[in-house]
Design an enzyme around this catalytic site. Sequence first.
Site, PDB file in Angstrom:
ATOM      1  N   GLU A 136      40.935  43.684  43.299  1.00  0.00           N
ATOM      2  CA  GLU A 136      42.302  43.694  43.810  1.00  0.00           C
ATOM      3  C   GLU A 136      43.238  43.175  42.720  1.00  0.00           C
ATOM      4  O   GLU A 136      43.008  42.092  42.162  1.00  0.00           O
ATOM      5  CB  GLU A 136      42.411  42.807  45.055  1.00  0.00           C
ATOM      6  CG  GLU A 136      43.795  42.807  45.683  1.00  0.00           C
ATOM      7  CD  GLU A 136      43.890  41.881  46.887  1.00  0.00           C
ATOM      8  OE1 GLU A 136      45.009  41.750  47.418  1.00  0.00           O
ATOM      9  OE2 GLU A 136      42.872  41.285  47.279  1.00  0.00           O
ATOM     10  N   ASP A 191      52.107  34.907  50.171  1.00  0.00           N
ATOM     11  CA  ASP A 191      51.303  34.246  49.147  1.00  0.00           C
ATOM     12  C   ASP A 191      51.590  32.760  49.117  1.00  0.00           C
ATOM     13  O   ASP A 191      52.745  32.333  49.129  1.00  0.00           O
ATOM     14  CB  ASP A 191      51.577  34.857  47.772  1.00  0.00           C
ATOM     15  CG  ASP A 191      51.059  36.276  47.662  1.00  0.00           C
ATOM     16  OD1 ASP A 191      49.977  36.534  48.218  1.00  0.00           O
ATOM     17  OD2 ASP A 191      51.722  37.112  47.037  1.00  0.00           O
ATOM     18  N   TYR A 238      41.274  44.650  56.196  1.00  0.00           N
ATOM     19  CA  TYR A 238      41.405  43.321  55.606  1.00  0.00           C
ATOM     20  C   TYR A 238      41.640  42.334  56.753  1.00  0.00           C
ATOM     21  O   TYR A 238      42.691  42.346  57.393  1.00  0.00           O
ATOM     22  CB  TYR A 238      42.585  43.331  54.643  1.00  0.00           C
ATOM     23  CG  TYR A 238      42.696  42.139  53.706  1.00  0.00           C
ATOM     24  CD1 TYR A 238      42.363  40.847  54.100  1.00  0.00           C
ATOM     25  CD2 TYR A 238      43.182  42.322  52.417  1.00  0.00           C
ATOM     26  CE1 TYR A 238      42.482  39.782  53.238  1.00  0.00           C
ATOM     27  CE2 TYR A 238      43.313  41.256  51.536  1.00  0.00           C
ATOM     28  CZ  TYR A 238      42.956  39.989  51.954  1.00  0.00           C
ATOM     29  OH  TYR A 238      43.079  38.934  51.104  1.00  0.00           O
TER      30      TYR A 238
END
Length: 267
Positions: A45, A56, A164
């Site tokens: 990734e 994030d 995911y």
Amino acid sequence: MSTALSTALRADGRPLLVPYVTGGITADWTGFLRAYQEAGADAIEVGLPFSDPMLDGPTIQEASDRALARGATVESILADIAATPLRVPVIVMTYANIVLRIGVPALAAAGVRGLIVPDLPLEESAGLEAAAAAAGVDLVLLAAPSTPDDRLREIGARSRGFVYAISVMGTTGERAALAGSAAVLAARVKRATDLPVLIGFGVSTPAQAAEAGRAGDGVVIASALMRRVLDGATAGALGADVAALRTALDLGVSPGTPHAEVSGHRG
């Protein structure tokens, strides 16, 4: 639905390992791609640095800031990927406005096989799904512990490559233990799809990776690796870290096995 990415990920029938690197974080950052591959990654990734990465945590934000300060751009990162022949698929993680600006064909032209866009609502993803399918890029969708079962079924039906599974509600980041919600979510997603289910967000050590690999079909590891890079680790050192993760996944190290950080040694 089977795609080129999901077929590639299922090829060896082992728990899947997808390590992450922020594109452009160092001048020779593509060395991390090669090191990950040789250490046993099933896919890699690559994060496209973004000035306002809402999902994030501090480590990936710092990595993005460092890459941007070096002058890394989406175009330069894609050029670097295109110039780095790899046997394993590259999956790009970025935000919706970047994808809308550059277009999925630019990703495909660089050799990117998968795309993760965490800020794209499912209700607004149909256009990007179609564009990605037309370009031969698998759009990977995310599932969270709070996702209801009917929505999980839709995510499982519409995702490509894998699903995911976000182990915790919140941002990315290293954690002392794998969240209990990870195994619960993985089991729910596996009931909703035949695609591989990869667990990410907070997987930080080989033992945690093995635990996640038993719960799902593999792991995505980002912050723990990027912390090592921010602290000055070389591509060779990161390759050793990924090799330790690979071994733990393959052996299915049991919970409680002594471990330290990603590298698998105490420091």
